[in-house]
Design an enzyme around this catalytic site. Structure first.
Site, PDB file in Angstrom:
ATOM      1  N   ARG A 155      33.490  29.445   5.317  1.00 52.72           N
ATOM      2  CA  ARG A 155      32.872  30.627   4.716  1.00 52.72           C
ATOM      3  C   ARG A 155      33.702  31.038   3.512  1.00 52.72           C
ATOM      4  NH1 ARG A 155      34.057  34.366   9.567  1.00 52.72           N
ATOM      5  NH2 ARG A 155      35.863  32.994   9.472  1.00 52.72           N
ATOM      6  N   CYS A 264      24.774  28.819  -0.705  1.00 54.19           N
ATOM      7  CA  CYS A 264      24.505  27.881   0.395  1.00 54.19           C
ATOM      8  C   CYS A 264      23.278  28.243   1.230  1.00 54.19           C
ATOM      9  CB  CYS A 264      25.735  27.780   1.296  1.00 54.19           C
ATOM     10  SG  CYS A 264      27.121  26.968   0.474  1.00 54.19           S
TER      11      CYS A 264
HETATM   12  P1  NAD Z   1      30.513  24.142  -6.890  1.00 55.33           P
HETATM   13  O1  NAD Z   1      29.416  24.127  -7.870  1.00 55.33           O
HETATM   14  O2  NAD Z   1      31.454  25.314  -6.842  1.00 55.33           O
HETATM   15  O3  NAD Z   1      31.416  22.832  -7.081  1.00 55.33           O
HETATM   16  C1  NAD Z   1      30.929  21.574  -7.363  1.00 55.33           C
HETATM   17  C2  NAD Z   1      31.922  20.884  -8.278  1.00 55.33           C
HETATM   18  O4  NAD Z   1      31.556  19.517  -8.435  1.00 55.33           O
HETATM   19  C3  NAD Z   1      31.993  21.477  -9.672  1.00 55.33           C
HETATM   20  O5  NAD Z   1      33.333  21.811  -9.978  1.00 55.33           O
HETATM   21  C4  NAD Z   1      31.465  20.362 -10.595  1.00 55.33           C
HETATM   22  O6  NAD Z   1      32.066  20.373 -11.863  1.00 55.33           O
HETATM   23  C5  NAD Z   1      31.824  19.147  -9.775  1.00 55.33           C
HETATM   24  N1  NAD Z   1      31.047  17.940 -10.091  1.00 55.33           N
HETATM   25  C6  NAD Z   1      29.714  17.814 -10.299  1.00 55.33           C
HETATM   26  N2  NAD Z   1      29.380  16.532 -10.526  1.00 55.33           N
HETATM   27  C7  NAD Z   1      30.530  15.817 -10.449  1.00 55.33           C
HETATM   28  C8  NAD Z   1      30.856  14.446 -10.560  1.00 55.33           C
HETATM   29  N3  NAD Z   1      29.892  13.540 -10.786  1.00 55.33           N
HETATM   30  N4  NAD Z   1      32.139  14.069 -10.411  1.00 55.33           N
HETATM   31  C9  NAD Z   1      33.104  14.985 -10.177  1.00 55.33           C
HETATM   32  N5  NAD Z   1      32.866  16.302 -10.036  1.00 55.33           N
HETATM   33  C10 NAD Z   1      31.603  16.714 -10.174  1.00 55.33           C
HETATM   34  O7  NAD Z   1      29.817  23.952  -5.473  1.00 55.33           O
HETATM   35  P2  NAD Z   1      30.425  24.314  -4.022  1.00 55.33           P
HETATM   36  O8  NAD Z   1      30.075  25.700  -3.649  1.00 55.33           O
HETATM   37  O9  NAD Z   1      31.836  23.877  -3.976  1.00 55.33           O
HETATM   38  O10 NAD Z   1      29.526  23.367  -3.109  1.00 55.33           O
HETATM   39  C11 NAD Z   1      29.724  21.970  -3.054  1.00 55.33           C
HETATM   40  C12 NAD Z   1      28.986  21.426  -1.850  1.00 55.33           C
HETATM   41  O11 NAD Z   1      29.577  21.972  -0.665  1.00 55.33           O
HETATM   42  C13 NAD Z   1      27.515  21.810  -1.778  1.00 55.33           C
HETATM   43  O12 NAD Z   1      26.795  20.761  -1.202  1.00 55.33           O
HETATM   44  C14 NAD Z   1      27.519  23.013  -0.846  1.00 55.33           C
HETATM   45  O13 NAD Z   1      26.272  23.197  -0.220  1.00 55.33           O
HETATM   46  C15 NAD Z   1      28.591  22.589   0.134  1.00 55.33           C
HETATM   47  N6  NAD Z   1      29.251  23.698   0.829  1.00 55.33           N
HETATM   48  C16 NAD Z   1      29.694  24.761   0.120  1.00 55.33           C
HETATM   49  C17 NAD Z   1      30.321  25.803   0.794  1.00 55.33           C
HETATM   50  C18 NAD Z   1      30.762  27.040   0.056  1.00 55.33           C
HETATM   51  O14 NAD Z   1      31.106  28.030   0.714  1.00 55.33           O
HETATM   52  N7  NAD Z   1      30.766  27.063  -1.274  1.00 55.33           N
HETATM   53  C19 NAD Z   1      30.511  25.744   2.185  1.00 55.33           C
HETATM   54  C20 NAD Z   1      30.083  24.602   2.857  1.00 55.33           C
HETATM   55  C21 NAD Z   1      29.446  23.588   2.173  1.00 55.33           C
END
Ligand code: NAD
Length: 455
Positions: A155, A264
């Site tokens: 979270r 999410c």
């Molecule tokens: P985010 O947008 O904060 O981070 C994604 C990152 O990936 C960005 O920094 C982006 O620049 C990078 N990126 C994109 N394409 C790339 C590539 N080809 N190579 C390298 N880096 C690349 O997203 P987030 O919130 O961290 O979520 C990421 C995943 O985790 C999602 O699937 C989300 O559903 C899942 N998730 C998120 C959370 C949360 O609380 N944020 C919790 C559980 C699961």
């Protein structure tokens, strides 16, 4: 172990720092140069309690480094975690998995040595199997490069603790070798007694989607009950508290109010609906359409109540909005209910001044048409209505007597149902909540202990 984390956003930056913290050598890879450079200097590009100090320590000790190069990652890593975003596709409810696919396409041809590629991003069921066959086709290491799926349940706001002390580790694996590698990655965490659930790829993917769907359902359920309470002159806060003492139900996620948002829950719920339709089981997921409908209705209801309190029109009305992030303890404004309400009443003619302890910059980037105030008092100066939309704990400490002196009209809508409204009422404020008929009760409010139960 040598671990790479590809995608260092909210999930990946926390995961990378925590993997270093438990003893691994970690290389973070991100395509965003600004983010990467800040992280490489030990800085964190977003607000997450406890992360900055730990990440900086790991960077200083060289246990955590950052790079733009997948070739460097391929050479370095025994385990590659994919943590890139999977947002909602524009113009559709489906998930956009193109970033995950791009990582596999670009990384796989570089994999010369045995390794495990582990998806952590949240993806529609079936994605991992597709990625596994793509990896097998493209990786020079052949069957030495395997794929696993290890969904993340952290979270925001509690991300460090949730990563280091998770409720469980779910491992979607296709071989004993992958299973053994994941167990050793998480060895210090598992040694503390954390349940480890090994399963197939598709079940692992679905556990994550089902968890978010369930949490969303719980929130919409209590919000539906809030409507019943309002109609029956009952008290939703007490009802939720009493319900939560049933150990089958629990207190968490039982706070009635403006509903859920964030990067999410909403998009995962929608992606599951789309996938359910594709799999021919859309009917079975009809409940989730109602969950989504009830959640959207909270915003509409908040705006309606606020509009009535403002006298039916926003012309020449000043609204103070307390909170912009989608929930407290984060600066994440993705699908923030608070910002949606603020933007809507601004579009209806109100002058809206927003305060948020952490998320003002992100909010401004998304909604430059709103005004942003550096403190609560400035946000509320000459306000005709104060809207409490994100329940940062500091808002519970506001002195209603003092604040009364700066507003034009002492009118409060607590759309999170957590402020001590009896104090506000005693200070001369007209108060309303969601699921409470204004003026019908002597007051309510949750103490910090109650809030802890609900968070
Ligand atoms: P985010 O947008 O904060 O981070 C994604 C990152 O990936 C960005 O920094 C982006 O620049 C990078 N990126 C994109 N394409 C790339 C590539 N080809 N190579 C390298 N880096 C690349 O997203 P987030 O919130 O961290 O979520 C990421 C995943 O985790 C999602 O699937 C989300 O559903 C899942 N998730 C998120 C959370 C949360 O609380 N944020 C919790 C559980 C699961």
């Amino acid at each position: 172990m040598n671990i790479t984390v590809i995608g260092t956003g909210y999930l990946g930056a926390v995961h990378a720092a925590c993997m270093a913290q438990i003893g691994h050598d970690v290389l973070g890879v991100d395509t965003d140069a600004e983010k990467r450079n800040l992280l490489a200097q030990g800085g964190v590009p977003f607000f997450e309690p406890g992360l900055g100090e730990m990440l900086n320590r790991m960077v200083q000790s060289r246990a955590l480094r950052f790079s733009a190069s997948l070739a460097e990652a391929a050479e370095f890593g025994e385990v590659h975690f994919i943590c890139v975003g999977t947002p909602q596709l524009s113009g559709s409810f489906a998930a956009d998995t193109s970033s995950v696919e791009a990582v596999i396409k670009d990384l796989a041809p570089l994999l010369m040595r045995d390794c495990l590629v582990v998806g952590k991003s949240t993806v529609p069921v079936g994605t991992a199997a597709r990625m596994a066959s793509r990896l097998a086709r493209l990786a020079p290491a052949g069957s030495g490069a395997e794929l696993a799926w290890n969904p993340e349940f952290l979270r925001e706001g509690y991300a460090v603790r949730d990563t280091l002390e998770p409720d469980r580790v779910v491992a979607g694996v296709t071989s004993a070798r992958s299973d053994a590698i994941l167990r050793s990655v998480y060895a210090p965490i598992l040694a503390a007694g954390t349940p480890y659930i090994a399963t197939d790829l598709q079940t692992a993917e679905l556990v994550k989607m089902a968890a978010n769907a369930f949490l969303a359902t719980k929130i919409s359920f209590i919000n539906a009950m809030a409507d019943v309470c309002a109609a029956a002159d009952a008290d939703i806060v007490t009802l939720a508290r009493a319900l939560g003492h049933d150990s089958r139900i629990g207190h968490r996620g039982m706070a009635a109010g403006l509903g859920f948002g964030g990067g999410c829950l909403p998009k995962d719920l929608r992606a599951l609906l789309v996938r359910g339709d594709e799999l021919g089981v859309g009917e079975s997921l009809r409940i989730l359409r109602e969950v989504e409908r009830i959640n959207a209705g909270r915003r509409v209801q908040t705006i309606e109540i606020a509009t009535n309190l403002a006298g039916g029109s926003w012309t020449d009305r000043n609204a103070a909005v307390l909170g912009a992030s989608f929930k407290p303890q984060t600066d994440d404004v993705r699908e923030s209910p608070a910002l949606a309400v603020a933007a809507e009443i601004a579009a209806a003619g109100a002058r809206v001044r927003v305060h948020d302890p952490r998320a003002a910059d992100n909010a401004r980037a998304l909604h430059p048409e709103l005004e942003y105030a550096p403190d609560v008092e400035k946000a509320c100066t000459d306000a005709d209505i104060v809207l409490h939309l994100t329940e940062w704990s500091e808002y519970r400490e506001i002195d209603p007597v003092g604040l009364r002196g700066v507003v034009r009209q002492p009118v409060l809508l607590d759309a999170r149902n957590v402020l001590p409204l009896d104090h506000w009422q005693a200070a001369g404020w007209t108060v309303s909540g969601l699921g409470i008929q204004a003026g019908k009760r002597s007051g309510y409010g949750l103490g910090p202990a109650d809030r802890k139960e609900l968070d």
